[in-house]
Design a protein around this motif. Structure first.
Motif, short mmCIF file in Angstrom:
data_model
loop_
_atom_site.label_atom_id
_atom_site.label_comp_id
_atom_site.label_asym_id
_atom_site.label_seq_id
_atom_site.Cartn_x
_atom_site.Cartn_y
_atom_site.Cartn_z
N ALA A 247 73.85 0.80 62.76
CA ALA A 247 74.34 1.64 63.85
C ALA A 247 75.68 1.07 64.34
O ALA A 247 76.04 -0.06 64.03
CB ALA A 247 73.33 1.67 64.99
N ALA B 262 65.17 13.25 66.88
CA ALA B 262 65.81 11.94 67.03
C ALA B 262 64.97 10.89 66.32
O ALA B 262 63.74 10.93 66.34
CB ALA B 262 65.97 11.57 68.50
N SER C 221 65.66 6.74 66.04
CA SER C 221 66.54 5.60 66.30
C SER C 221 66.52 4.63 65.11
O SER C 221 65.49 4.43 64.48
CB SER C 221 66.05 4.88 67.56
N PRO C 222 67.70 4.02 64.78
CA PRO C 222 68.98 4.14 65.47
C PRO C 222 69.93 5.16 64.83
O PRO C 222 71.06 5.29 65.27
CB PRO C 222 69.56 2.73 65.29
N ALA D 293 70.37 10.94 66.66
CA ALA D 293 70.32 11.07 68.12
C ALA D 293 69.75 12.42 68.55
O ALA D 293 68.86 12.50 69.38
CB ALA D 293 71.72 10.88 68.71
N ASP E 265 61.30 9.90 66.90
CA ASP E 265 61.12 9.48 68.29
C ASP E 265 60.76 10.68 69.18
O ASP E 265 59.88 10.59 70.03
CB ASP E 265 62.39 8.81 68.81
N GLY F 83 75.08 10.37 64.40
CA GLY F 83 73.75 10.72 64.85
C GLY F 83 73.51 12.18 65.14
O GLY F 83 72.40 12.57 65.51
#
Length: 532
Positions: A210, A301, A303-304, A307, A343, A508
Protein backbone atom coordinates in the motif's frame (compact mmCIF):
# COMPACT_ATOMS: atom_id res chain seq x y z
CA UNK A 1 51.23 49.01 9.24
CA UNK A 2 53.59 49.49 6.28
CA UNK A 3 52.41 49.31 2.71
CA UNK A 4 54.43 46.12 2.20
CA UNK A 5 52.84 44.51 5.26
CA UNK A 6 49.43 45.58 4.02
CA UNK A 7 50.16 44.19 0.60
CA UNK A 8 51.41 40.89 2.03
CA UNK A 9 48.41 40.63 4.33
CA UNK A 10 46.06 41.30 1.39
CA UNK A 11 47.77 38.63 -0.65
CA UNK A 12 47.48 36.18 2.25
CA UNK A 13 43.79 36.92 2.74
CA UNK A 14 43.08 36.81 -0.98
CA UNK A 15 45.11 33.68 -1.28
CA UNK A 16 43.10 32.20 1.58
CA UNK A 17 39.85 33.01 -0.20
CA UNK A 18 41.13 31.55 -3.44
CA UNK A 19 42.39 28.55 -1.55
CA UNK A 20 38.95 27.99 0.01
CA UNK A 21 37.28 28.39 -3.36
CA UNK A 22 39.77 25.98 -4.89
CA UNK A 23 39.00 23.46 -2.15
CA UNK A 24 35.25 23.77 -2.72
CA UNK A 25 35.67 23.46 -6.48
CA UNK A 26 37.90 20.45 -6.02
CA UNK A 27 35.29 18.81 -3.81
CA UNK A 28 32.56 19.58 -6.34
CA UNK A 29 34.74 18.25 -9.13
CA UNK A 30 35.38 15.08 -7.18
CA UNK A 31 31.65 14.71 -6.45
CA UNK A 32 30.80 15.14 -10.12
CA UNK A 33 33.52 12.68 -11.07
CA UNK A 34 32.18 10.18 -8.53
CA UNK A 35 28.69 10.65 -9.85
CA UNK A 36 29.96 9.94 -13.36
CA UNK A 37 31.88 6.84 -12.32
CA UNK A 38 30.28 3.94 -14.15
CA UNK A 39 29.41 1.04 -11.88
CA UNK A 40 27.88 -1.28 -14.46
CA UNK A 41 27.37 -1.25 -18.19
CA UNK A 42 26.33 -3.46 -21.06
CA UNK A 43 27.54 -2.60 -24.56
CA UNK A 44 26.04 -3.83 -27.79
CA UNK A 45 24.42 -6.82 -26.11
CA UNK A 46 22.09 -9.14 -28.00
CA UNK A 47 20.35 -12.15 -26.48
CA UNK A 48 18.13 -14.47 -28.48
CA UNK A 49 16.02 -17.39 -27.33
CA UNK A 50 14.25 -19.84 -29.67
CA UNK A 51 11.90 -17.67 -31.70
CA UNK A 52 12.39 -14.59 -29.48
CA UNK A 53 14.87 -11.72 -29.76
CA UNK A 54 14.87 -10.75 -26.08
CA UNK A 55 17.60 -8.10 -26.28
CA UNK A 56 18.62 -6.30 -29.47
CA UNK A 57 22.02 -4.54 -29.53
CA UNK A 58 21.36 -2.91 -26.15
CA UNK A 59 23.73 -0.45 -24.50
CA UNK A 60 23.09 0.62 -20.92
CA UNK A 61 25.09 2.24 -18.13
CA UNK A 62 24.44 3.21 -14.50
CA UNK A 63 26.70 5.32 -12.26
CA UNK A 64 27.64 5.25 -8.59
CA UNK A 65 24.98 6.82 -6.38
CA UNK A 66 22.48 6.94 -9.24
CA UNK A 67 18.93 5.61 -9.08
CA UNK A 68 17.96 4.54 -12.57
CA UNK A 69 14.36 3.55 -13.24
CA UNK A 70 13.84 0.81 -15.81
CA UNK A 71 10.53 1.04 -17.66
CA UNK A 72 8.83 -1.07 -20.30
CA UNK A 73 5.75 -3.19 -20.81
CA UNK A 74 5.84 -6.98 -20.34
CA UNK A 75 8.26 -8.58 -22.78
CA UNK A 76 10.21 -5.37 -23.36
CA UNK A 77 13.49 -6.98 -22.29
CA UNK A 78 13.86 -5.71 -18.72
CA UNK A 79 14.30 -9.15 -17.18
CA UNK A 80 16.86 -10.17 -19.78
CA UNK A 81 18.89 -7.02 -19.16
CA UNK A 82 18.83 -7.75 -15.42
CA UNK A 83 19.94 -11.34 -15.97
CA UNK A 84 22.90 -10.13 -18.02
CA UNK A 85 23.98 -7.78 -15.22
CA UNK A 86 23.66 -10.50 -12.57
CA UNK A 87 25.57 -13.02 -14.68
CA UNK A 88 22.58 -15.36 -14.91
CA UNK A 89 22.76 -15.08 -18.70
CA UNK A 90 25.59 -14.70 -21.21
CA UNK A 91 24.95 -12.32 -24.14
CA UNK A 92 25.19 -13.73 -27.66
CA UNK A 93 27.13 -10.60 -28.60
CA UNK A 94 28.44 -7.62 -26.63
CA UNK A 95 30.01 -7.24 -23.21
CA UNK A 96 28.91 -6.76 -19.59
CA UNK A 97 31.16 -4.74 -17.28
CA UNK A 98 30.90 -4.25 -13.53
CA UNK A 99 33.12 -1.67 -11.79
CA UNK A 100 35.51 -1.53 -14.75
CA UNK A 101 35.92 -5.30 -15.14
CA UNK A 102 34.18 -7.44 -17.75
CA UNK A 103 32.20 -10.44 -16.52
CA UNK A 104 33.83 -13.73 -17.40
CA UNK A 105 32.95 -17.41 -17.43
CA UNK A 106 29.50 -18.90 -17.98
CA UNK A 107 26.88 -20.68 -15.91
CA UNK A 108 27.07 -20.43 -12.12
CA UNK A 109 30.69 -19.22 -12.27
CA UNK A 110 29.56 -16.12 -14.18
CA UNK A 111 26.85 -15.38 -11.61
CA UNK A 112 29.41 -15.78 -8.84
CA UNK A 113 31.75 -13.41 -10.69
CA UNK A 114 29.01 -10.76 -10.83
CA UNK A 115 28.26 -11.31 -7.15
CA UNK A 116 31.94 -10.99 -6.22
CA UNK A 117 32.08 -7.72 -8.17
CA UNK A 118 29.20 -6.33 -6.10
CA UNK A 119 25.98 -7.00 -8.04
CA UNK A 120 22.90 -7.78 -5.93
CA UNK A 121 19.25 -8.21 -6.91
CA UNK A 122 15.95 -8.35 -5.02
CA UNK A 123 13.31 -10.06 -7.12
CA UNK A 124 9.59 -9.40 -6.95
CA UNK A 125 8.94 -12.77 -5.32
CA UNK A 126 10.49 -12.62 -1.85
CA UNK A 127 12.68 -15.51 -0.68
CA UNK A 128 12.31 -15.24 3.09
CA UNK A 129 11.64 -18.14 5.47
CA UNK A 130 8.79 -17.05 7.79
CA UNK A 131 9.68 -19.51 10.56
CA UNK A 132 13.25 -18.24 10.90
CA UNK A 133 14.50 -15.11 12.65
CA UNK A 134 15.42 -11.90 10.87
CA UNK A 135 19.12 -12.51 11.50
CA UNK A 136 18.93 -16.09 10.25
CA UNK A 137 17.24 -14.91 7.05
CA UNK A 138 19.82 -12.19 6.48
CA UNK A 139 22.63 -14.74 6.65
CA UNK A 140 20.67 -17.61 5.12
CA UNK A 141 23.08 -20.23 3.79
CA UNK A 142 26.17 -18.47 5.13
CA UNK A 143 25.67 -18.31 8.89
CA UNK A 144 28.91 -17.33 10.67
CA UNK A 145 30.39 -20.35 12.45
CA UNK A 146 33.25 -21.06 14.75
CA UNK A 147 34.18 -24.65 15.42
CA UNK A 148 30.99 -25.72 13.67
CA UNK A 149 28.85 -23.60 16.03
CA UNK A 150 26.76 -20.69 14.69
CA UNK A 151 27.88 -17.39 16.23
CA UNK A 152 24.43 -15.96 16.99
CA UNK A 153 25.70 -12.92 18.89
CA UNK A 154 27.89 -11.77 15.99
CA UNK A 155 25.20 -12.57 13.45
CA UNK A 156 22.53 -10.62 15.30
CA UNK A 157 24.86 -7.64 15.82
CA UNK A 158 25.59 -7.45 12.07
CA UNK A 159 21.92 -7.95 11.30
CA UNK A 160 20.93 -5.02 13.54
CA UNK A 161 23.46 -2.79 11.82
CA UNK A 162 22.29 -3.78 8.33
CA UNK A 163 18.62 -3.29 9.21
CA UNK A 164 19.35 0.00 10.96
CA UNK A 165 20.76 1.43 7.73
CA UNK A 166 17.28 1.06 6.21
CA UNK A 167 15.26 2.17 9.22
CA UNK A 168 14.06 -1.35 10.07
CA UNK A 169 13.92 -1.23 13.86
CA UNK A 170 13.14 -4.80 14.84
CA UNK A 171 14.82 -7.29 17.22
CA UNK A 172 17.08 -9.49 15.05
CA UNK A 173 15.87 -12.62 16.86
CA UNK A 174 12.18 -12.00 16.03
CA UNK A 175 10.52 -14.15 13.38
CA UNK A 176 9.96 -13.00 9.79
CA UNK A 177 6.34 -14.15 10.17
CA UNK A 178 5.76 -11.18 12.51
CA UNK A 179 6.80 -8.58 9.90
CA UNK A 180 4.49 -6.45 7.79
CA UNK A 181 4.82 -6.71 3.97
CA UNK A 182 6.89 -3.50 3.85
CA UNK A 183 9.20 -4.76 6.60
CA UNK A 184 9.73 -8.02 4.73
CA UNK A 185 10.70 -6.06 1.63
CA UNK A 186 13.15 -4.00 3.69
CA UNK A 187 14.63 -7.18 5.12
CA UNK A 188 15.21 -8.51 1.59
CA UNK A 189 16.97 -5.26 0.71
CA UNK A 190 19.01 -5.35 3.92
CA UNK A 191 20.21 -8.84 2.99
CA UNK A 192 21.68 -7.69 -0.32
CA UNK A 193 23.47 -4.80 1.41
CA UNK A 194 25.69 -7.23 3.31
CA UNK A 195 29.15 -7.42 1.79
CA UNK A 196 29.33 -3.85 0.45
CA UNK A 197 27.54 -4.12 -2.91
CA UNK A 198 28.18 -1.69 -5.76
CA UNK A 199 24.94 -2.26 -7.70
CA UNK A 200 21.52 -3.15 -6.25
CA UNK A 201 18.68 -4.10 -8.62
CA UNK A 202 15.13 -3.88 -7.24
CA UNK A 203 12.41 -5.59 -9.28
CA UNK A 204 8.98 -4.07 -8.53
CA UNK A 205 9.80 -3.67 -4.82
CA UNK A 206 6.52 -1.91 -3.95
CA UNK A 207 4.11 -3.82 -6.21
CA UNK A 208 2.48 -5.64 -3.28
CA UNK A 209 2.52 -2.68 -0.89
CA UNK A 210 0.00 0.00 0.00
CA UNK A 211 1.07 3.63 -0.45
CA UNK A 212 2.08 4.20 3.19
CA UNK A 213 4.24 1.06 3.20
CA UNK A 214 5.80 1.93 -0.15
CA UNK A 215 7.12 5.16 1.40
CA UNK A 216 9.34 3.11 3.74
CA UNK A 217 10.89 1.24 0.83
CA UNK A 218 11.50 4.45 -1.13
CA UNK A 219 13.21 6.01 1.89
CA UNK A 220 15.48 2.95 2.02
CA UNK A 221 16.34 3.33 -1.67
CA UNK A 222 17.38 6.94 -1.07
CA UNK A 223 19.66 5.83 1.76
CA UNK A 224 21.27 3.20 -0.44
CA UNK A 225 22.00 5.71 -3.21
CA UNK A 226 23.37 8.25 -0.72
CA UNK A 227 26.01 5.67 0.21
CA UNK A 228 27.26 5.70 -3.37
CA UNK A 229 25.59 2.46 -4.41
CA UNK A 230 24.08 2.37 -7.90
CA UNK A 231 20.41 1.34 -7.97
CA UNK A 232 18.32 0.01 -10.84
CA UNK A 233 14.65 0.39 -9.92
CA UNK A 234 12.06 -1.54 -11.96
CA UNK A 235 8.57 -0.09 -11.55
CA UNK A 236 5.65 1.53 -13.36
CA UNK A 237 4.60 3.75 -10.47
CA UNK A 238 5.46 7.17 -11.77
CA UNK A 239 5.01 9.00 -8.47
CA UNK A 240 7.66 6.74 -6.90
CA UNK A 241 9.98 7.07 -9.85
CA UNK A 242 9.73 10.86 -9.83
CA UNK A 243 10.54 10.92 -6.12
CA UNK A 244 13.61 8.69 -6.09
CA UNK A 245 15.00 8.21 -9.62
CA UNK A 246 17.48 10.51 -11.33
CA UNK A 247 16.61 9.15 -14.76
CA UNK A 248 14.59 6.45 -16.48
CA UNK A 249 15.59 4.08 -19.25
CA UNK A 250 12.68 2.99 -21.43
CA UNK A 251 12.74 -0.36 -23.21
CA UNK A 252 10.57 -1.72 -25.99
CA UNK A 253 10.83 -4.95 -27.97
CA UNK A 254 14.25 -5.75 -26.56
CA UNK A 255 15.71 -2.35 -27.37
CA UNK A 256 16.82 0.60 -25.28
CA UNK A 257 14.58 3.33 -26.69
CA UNK A 258 15.64 6.36 -24.64
CA UNK A 259 16.88 7.52 -21.25
CA UNK A 260 15.02 10.55 -19.90
CA UNK A 261 15.08 12.88 -16.90
CA UNK A 262 12.02 11.69 -14.99
CA UNK A 263 11.38 14.99 -13.25
CA UNK A 264 10.90 16.79 -16.55
CA UNK A 265 9.37 13.95 -18.55
CA UNK A 266 5.68 13.96 -19.40
CA UNK A 267 3.81 10.79 -18.43
CA UNK A 268 2.08 10.58 -21.81
CA UNK A 269 5.43 10.86 -23.56
CA UNK A 270 6.84 8.03 -21.43
CA UNK A 271 3.81 5.91 -22.34
CA UNK A 272 4.35 6.68 -26.03
CA UNK A 273 7.98 5.58 -25.77
CA UNK A 274 6.94 2.38 -23.99
CA UNK A 275 4.25 1.46 -26.51
CA UNK A 276 5.74 2.89 -29.71
CA UNK A 277 3.62 3.05 -32.84
CA UNK A 278 1.12 0.69 -31.24
CA UNK A 279 0.07 3.48 -28.91
CA UNK A 280 -2.17 5.08 -31.53
CA UNK A 281 -4.03 1.87 -32.33
CA UNK A 282 -7.58 1.45 -31.15
CA UNK A 283 -9.77 -1.61 -30.99
CA UNK A 284 -12.19 -2.37 -33.78
CA UNK A 285 -14.36 -4.26 -31.34
CA UNK A 286 -18.05 -3.46 -31.21
CA UNK A 287 -19.76 -3.58 -27.83
CA UNK A 288 -22.67 -5.96 -28.35
CA UNK A 289 -23.51 -6.69 -24.73
CA UNK A 290 -27.12 -5.64 -24.25
CA UNK A 291 -28.17 -8.33 -21.79
CA UNK A 292 -29.42 -8.06 -18.25
CA UNK A 293 -27.14 -7.30 -15.32
CA UNK A 294 -25.77 -10.55 -13.88
CA UNK A 295 -23.30 -9.15 -11.34
CA UNK A 296 -23.23 -6.01 -9.20
CA UNK A 297 -20.43 -5.02 -6.87
CA UNK A 298 -21.26 -2.25 -4.41
CA UNK A 299 -18.76 -0.42 -2.18
CA UNK A 300 -16.52 -3.48 -1.85
CA UNK A 301 -13.42 -2.98 0.32
CA UNK A 302 -10.53 -5.29 1.15
CA UNK A 303 -7.68 -3.72 3.12
CA UNK A 304 -5.07 -2.63 2.23
CA UNK A 305 -5.63 -2.83 -1.55
CA UNK A 306 -9.31 -2.04 -2.17
CA UNK A 307 -11.05 0.98 -0.64
CA UNK A 308 -14.41 1.22 -2.40
CA UNK A 309 -15.22 -0.71 -5.58
CA UNK A 310 -18.55 -0.49 -7.40
CA UNK A 311 -19.43 -1.72 -10.90
CA UNK A 312 -21.84 -3.96 -12.78
CA UNK A 313 -21.48 -6.70 -15.41
CA UNK A 314 -24.02 -7.60 -18.09
CA UNK A 315 -24.73 -10.89 -19.78
CA UNK A 316 -22.52 -11.34 -22.85
CA UNK A 317 -20.09 -8.60 -21.78
CA UNK A 318 -16.29 -8.84 -21.56
CA UNK A 319 -15.20 -6.38 -18.88
CA UNK A 320 -11.49 -5.61 -18.56
CA UNK A 321 -9.81 -4.58 -15.31
CA UNK A 322 -6.61 -2.62 -15.89
CA UNK A 323 -4.15 -1.53 -13.26
CA UNK A 324 -0.54 -1.73 -12.22
CA UNK A 325 0.94 -4.78 -10.59
CA UNK A 326 -0.15 -4.71 -6.96
CA UNK A 327 -3.13 -2.44 -7.59
CA UNK A 328 -5.54 -5.03 -6.18
CA UNK A 329 -6.87 -6.67 -9.34
CA UNK A 330 -6.38 -10.21 -8.04
CA UNK A 331 -7.84 -9.33 -4.65
CA UNK A 332 -10.93 -7.93 -6.38
CA UNK A 333 -11.61 -11.16 -8.26
CA UNK A 334 -10.94 -13.26 -5.17
CA UNK A 335 -13.33 -11.16 -3.06
CA UNK A 336 -16.07 -11.50 -5.69
CA UNK A 337 -15.51 -15.25 -5.96
CA UNK A 338 -15.42 -15.74 -2.20
CA UNK A 339 -11.78 -16.82 -2.04
CA UNK A 340 -11.07 -13.84 0.23
CA UNK A 341 -13.40 -12.23 2.75
CA UNK A 342 -13.98 -8.54 2.03
CA UNK A 343 -14.04 -5.97 4.83
CA UNK A 344 -17.40 -4.60 3.71
CA UNK A 345 -19.55 -4.16 0.64
CA UNK A 346 -22.04 -6.27 -1.29
CA UNK A 347 -21.83 -8.70 -4.20
CA UNK A 348 -25.15 -9.26 -5.94
CA UNK A 349 -25.84 -12.05 -8.45
CA UNK A 350 -28.98 -11.51 -10.52
CA UNK A 351 -29.97 -8.82 -8.02
CA UNK A 352 -29.64 -11.08 -4.98
CA UNK A 353 -26.95 -10.40 -2.37
CA UNK A 354 -24.47 -13.22 -1.82
CA UNK A 355 -22.86 -13.78 1.57
CA UNK A 356 -19.11 -13.09 1.42
CA UNK A 357 -16.53 -15.86 1.57
CA UNK A 358 -18.65 -18.60 -0.03
CA UNK A 359 -16.63 -19.99 -2.93
CA UNK A 360 -18.82 -23.06 -3.42
CA UNK A 361 -21.98 -20.96 -3.50
CA UNK A 362 -20.50 -18.78 -6.24
CA UNK A 363 -19.71 -21.92 -8.25
CA UNK A 364 -23.28 -23.13 -7.74
CA UNK A 365 -24.50 -19.77 -9.08
CA UNK A 366 -22.55 -20.31 -12.29
CA UNK A 367 -19.27 -18.53 -11.53
CA UNK A 368 -15.83 -19.78 -12.50
CA UNK A 369 -12.40 -18.44 -11.54
CA UNK A 370 -8.98 -18.94 -13.14
CA UNK A 371 -6.11 -17.86 -10.83
CA UNK A 372 -3.18 -15.67 -11.81
CA UNK A 373 -0.61 -18.34 -10.99
CA UNK A 374 -1.50 -21.15 -13.37
CA UNK A 375 1.27 -23.57 -12.37
CA UNK A 376 0.86 -23.18 -8.60
CA UNK A 377 -2.92 -22.80 -8.35
CA UNK A 378 -4.54 -23.59 -11.71
CA UNK A 379 -3.40 -27.10 -12.58
CA UNK A 380 -2.24 -30.39 -11.07
CA UNK A 381 0.77 -31.08 -13.34
CA UNK A 382 0.96 -34.86 -12.88
CA UNK A 383 -2.75 -35.43 -13.53
CA UNK A 384 -4.12 -35.79 -17.04
CA UNK A 385 -5.86 -33.23 -19.20
CA UNK A 386 -9.08 -35.12 -18.49
CA UNK A 387 -8.87 -34.94 -14.69
CA UNK A 388 -7.82 -31.28 -14.77
CA UNK A 389 -10.68 -30.44 -17.13
CA UNK A 390 -13.44 -32.30 -15.30
CA UNK A 391 -12.33 -31.53 -11.74
CA UNK A 392 -15.19 -29.06 -11.17
CA UNK A 393 -17.88 -31.71 -11.62
CA UNK A 394 -17.49 -35.47 -12.02
CA UNK A 395 -21.22 -36.17 -11.71
CA UNK A 396 -21.75 -36.07 -15.47
CA UNK A 397 -19.09 -38.72 -16.13
CA UNK A 398 -20.11 -41.26 -13.52
CA UNK A 399 -22.79 -43.91 -13.26
CA UNK A 400 -24.11 -44.95 -9.84
CA UNK A 401 -21.22 -43.18 -8.20
CA UNK A 402 -18.58 -44.91 -10.33
CA UNK A 403 -16.48 -42.93 -12.79
CA UNK A 404 -16.75 -44.04 -16.40
CA UNK A 405 -13.53 -43.98 -18.44
CA UNK A 406 -15.57 -43.77 -21.65
CA UNK A 407 -17.63 -40.79 -20.44
CA UNK A 408 -14.51 -39.05 -19.11
CA UNK A 409 -12.77 -39.41 -22.46
CA UNK A 410 -15.84 -38.22 -24.40
CA UNK A 411 -16.41 -35.16 -22.20
CA UNK A 412 -12.75 -34.19 -22.29
CA UNK A 413 -12.55 -34.64 -26.06
CA UNK A 414 -15.43 -32.20 -26.56
CA UNK A 415 -13.58 -29.50 -24.57
CA UNK A 416 -10.30 -30.26 -26.40
CA UNK A 417 -11.98 -29.89 -29.78
CA UNK A 418 -13.87 -26.78 -28.85
CA UNK A 419 -10.87 -24.90 -27.43
CA UNK A 420 -8.35 -26.34 -29.91
CA UNK A 421 -6.16 -27.84 -27.17
CA UNK A 422 -3.12 -29.60 -28.60
CA UNK A 423 -2.64 -32.93 -26.84
CA UNK A 424 -2.00 -36.44 -28.08
CA UNK A 425 -4.41 -38.07 -25.62
CA UNK A 426 -7.14 -37.01 -23.24
CA UNK A 427 -5.17 -38.46 -20.32
CA UNK A 428 -1.83 -36.82 -21.20
CA UNK A 429 -0.31 -35.25 -18.04
CA UNK A 430 -1.14 -31.56 -18.27
CA UNK A 431 2.35 -30.61 -17.07
CA UNK A 432 3.77 -31.79 -20.41
CA UNK A 433 1.64 -29.36 -22.43
CA UNK A 434 2.72 -25.87 -23.50
CA UNK A 435 1.71 -22.91 -21.35
CA UNK A 436 -0.95 -21.87 -23.85
CA UNK A 437 -2.57 -25.29 -23.93
CA UNK A 438 -2.46 -25.54 -20.14
CA UNK A 439 -4.28 -22.21 -19.93
CA UNK A 440 -6.93 -23.41 -22.38
CA UNK A 441 -7.55 -26.42 -20.13
CA UNK A 442 -7.94 -24.12 -17.10
CA UNK A 443 -10.54 -22.07 -18.99
CA UNK A 444 -12.07 -25.25 -20.44
CA UNK A 445 -12.70 -26.50 -16.91
CA UNK A 446 -15.34 -23.80 -16.45
CA UNK A 447 -16.67 -24.19 -19.99
CA UNK A 448 -17.31 -27.85 -19.15
CA UNK A 449 -19.00 -26.77 -15.90
CA UNK A 450 -21.24 -24.50 -18.02
CA UNK A 451 -20.29 -21.45 -15.94
CA UNK A 452 -22.06 -18.32 -17.09
CA UNK A 453 -19.70 -15.81 -15.44
CA UNK A 454 -15.93 -16.27 -15.77
CA UNK A 455 -13.39 -14.35 -13.68
CA UNK A 456 -10.11 -14.63 -15.57
CA UNK A 457 -6.96 -13.42 -13.82
CA UNK A 458 -4.07 -12.95 -16.30
CA UNK A 459 -5.39 -15.66 -18.68
CA UNK A 460 -2.65 -15.05 -21.27
CA UNK A 461 0.36 -14.80 -18.96
CA UNK A 462 3.28 -16.94 -20.10
CA UNK A 463 1.75 -18.07 -23.41
CA UNK A 464 2.97 -17.45 -26.94
CA UNK A 465 1.47 -15.04 -29.47
CA UNK A 466 -0.52 -17.70 -31.30
CA UNK A 467 -2.04 -19.05 -28.09
CA UNK A 468 -2.94 -15.52 -26.99
CA UNK A 469 -4.87 -14.92 -30.20
CA UNK A 470 -6.68 -18.24 -29.72
CA UNK A 471 -7.61 -17.34 -26.13
CA UNK A 472 -8.95 -13.96 -27.30
CA UNK A 473 -11.12 -15.79 -29.84
CA UNK A 474 -12.35 -18.25 -27.21
CA UNK A 475 -13.33 -15.40 -24.89
CA UNK A 476 -15.24 -13.55 -27.60
CA UNK A 477 -17.04 -16.77 -28.61
CA UNK A 478 -18.08 -17.40 -25.01
CA UNK A 479 -19.37 -13.82 -24.77
CA UNK A 480 -21.32 -14.29 -28.00
CA UNK A 481 -23.07 -17.24 -26.32
CA UNK A 482 -24.21 -14.91 -23.55
CA UNK A 483 -21.55 -15.67 -20.95
CA UNK A 484 -20.10 -12.77 -18.98
CA UNK A 485 -16.36 -12.39 -18.45
CA UNK A 486 -14.12 -10.24 -16.28
CA UNK A 487 -10.68 -10.13 -17.88
CA UNK A 488 -7.76 -8.98 -15.73
CA UNK A 489 -4.46 -8.30 -17.46
CA UNK A 490 -1.23 -6.42 -16.84
CA UNK A 491 -0.65 -6.30 -20.61
CA UNK A 492 -2.51 -3.08 -21.35
CA UNK A 493 -2.25 -3.50 -25.11
CA UNK A 494 -4.37 -6.68 -25.14
CA UNK A 495 -7.38 -5.30 -23.27
CA UNK A 496 -8.79 -3.27 -26.21
CA UNK A 497 -8.51 -6.39 -28.39
CA UNK A 498 -10.93 -8.45 -26.34
CA UNK A 499 -12.93 -6.20 -23.96
CA UNK A 500 -16.19 -4.31 -24.45
CA UNK A 501 -15.32 -2.06 -21.51
CA UNK A 502 -12.18 -1.49 -19.45
CA UNK A 503 -12.17 -0.13 -15.89
CA UNK A 504 -8.96 1.31 -14.45
CA UNK A 505 -8.17 0.25 -10.87
CA UNK A 506 -5.93 2.77 -9.13
CA UNK A 507 -5.43 3.85 -5.50
CA UNK A 508 -7.99 1.35 -4.26
CA UNK A 509 -10.87 2.54 -6.44
CA UNK A 510 -12.06 2.34 -10.04
CA UNK A 511 -10.91 5.65 -11.53
CA UNK A 512 -11.79 5.65 -15.24
CA UNK A 513 -13.85 3.76 -17.78
CA UNK A 514 -13.07 3.11 -21.45
CA UNK A 515 -15.60 1.75 -23.94
CA UNK A 516 -15.03 -0.11 -27.19
CA UNK A 517 -14.52 0.60 -30.06
CA UNK A 518 -12.58 3.70 -29.04
CA UNK A 519 -10.17 2.32 -26.44
CA UNK A 520 -6.81 3.95 -27.02
CA UNK A 521 -3.80 2.10 -25.58
CA UNK A 522 -1.91 5.31 -24.95
CA UNK A 523 -4.75 6.82 -22.90
CA UNK A 524 -5.37 3.54 -21.10
CA UNK A 525 -1.75 3.16 -20.01
CA UNK A 526 -1.61 6.80 -18.93
CA UNK A 527 -4.73 6.29 -16.83
CA UNK A 528 -3.11 3.31 -15.09
CA UNK A 529 0.04 5.17 -14.10
CA UNK A 530 -1.50 8.62 -13.54
CA UNK A 531 -0.97 9.52 -9.92
CA UNK A 532 1.58 6.73 -9.75
Amino acid sequence: MSSDETSNRGRQETGGVFSSVDNVMTQISRSVEAARHSIASIKGCTRQYPGVLALDNATFEVAAGEVRALLGKNGAGKSTLIRLLTGAEVPDTGSVTVDGEELRYSGSNRAQDAFDKGVRVVYQELSLVPGMSLAENLFLGRWPRKGGVIQYANMEAEASEAMGRLGLDRPPNSLVASLSPAERQLLEIARVLLGKPKLVILDEPTSSLAAAEAEKVMAAVKRIASDGIAVIYVSHRMNEIRQIAHSATIMRDGRIIETVDVKGADTREIVRLMLGSEASQTAALENRSQGQTVLEVKDLALSPKLASISFSLKAGEVLGIAGLLGSGRTELLQAIMGVQMQDHGNVLVDGVSVAPGHYKKMISRGFGYTPESRKEEGIVPLLGVDENTLSTDFSGVSRNGILSSRLIAEATRKVIERLHIKTARTDTPIGTLSGGNQQKVVIGRWVYANSRVLLLDEPTRGVDVEAKAQIYTIIRQLAAEGRSIIFVSSEIEELPLVCDRVLVLRDGTLQEEFKSPNIDQDALMAACIAGH
